[in-house]
Design a protein around this motif. Sequence first.
Motif, PDB file in Angstrom:
ATOM      1  N   GLY A  40       0.790  -1.121   0.163  1.00  0.00           N
ATOM      2  CA  GLY A  40       0.070   0.130  -0.155  1.00  0.00           C
ATOM      3  C   GLY A  40       0.964   1.171   0.085  1.00  0.00           C
ATOM      4  N   ASP A  76      -0.195   0.375   4.788  1.00  0.00           N
ATOM      5  CA  ASP A  76      -1.291   0.099   5.456  1.00  0.00           C
ATOM      6  C   ASP A  76      -2.036  -1.072   5.080  1.00  0.00           C
ATOM      7  N   ASP A  77      -1.538  -1.939   4.071  1.00  0.00           N
ATOM      8  CA  ASP A  77      -2.429  -3.021   3.579  1.00  0.00           C
ATOM      9  C   ASP A  77      -1.413  -4.223   4.184  1.00  0.00           C
ATOM     10  N   LYS A  95      -6.466  -4.317   7.031  1.00  0.00           N
ATOM     11  CA  LYS A  95      -6.200  -2.486   6.766  1.00  0.00           C
ATOM     12  C   LYS A  95      -5.584  -2.015   8.105  1.00  0.00           C
TER      13      LYS A  95
END
Length: 152
Positions: free
Chosen positions: A117, A121-122, A144
Motif C-alpha cells: 500500500g 497500510d495493507d 487494513k
Amino acid sequence: MKKLVFLVLSIILINVTSCSLSDDSNNNEPVIITINEWNMINVTGGVSGVDHDFQIGDIVWVFDNNNSILNINNNNENADLEDGLDSGNYNLFFHEHNEDLFLIVEGVEFGEIKISGDDNDDMTIDQNSLSTGTGSDGYVYTFKRTTRTVEL
C-alpha cells in the motif's frame, strides 16, 4: 499606604515561596501514544474456497513487538465464518527466511506476512506460503491498518 505595601509584599512572598524549583510539572503531563491496529477485512481460501468480508473494527489485531504479544479482539459472532484466531493475547515471533517474513503464533508458523500500500497500510498473511514450502488449502487474511491515539 503601609497596609497596601504589606499586602503587595505578602502576595509576592507567597507566590515566590509557593514556586518549586523541581520539575514536577512534567510528571503530570499526559503521555500520548499511537497504536497501529490491523483490521481484518477479508479471508479467502481454504478447502471450500471461502471469501468473507469483514467491517473495520470487527476483528482487530495489535502487534506488541516490545513484549512479543499479539492482541486480538475478535467480535465476529458468526461461528460459521473463518475469522482467524479468537480474542486473546498470543505469544508472537517473526521469522525471516530467504528475505521473506513469517508470523509465528504460540510457536506455530501462521503464514507469510506482506505489507503493501501507499502508506504501508495493507497487510496479508498467507497460510499457503510457509518457510517450509507452499500449500494449497490455507487461508489468506487481508488487513487494513488504522491508527488510534491513547492518552496515558
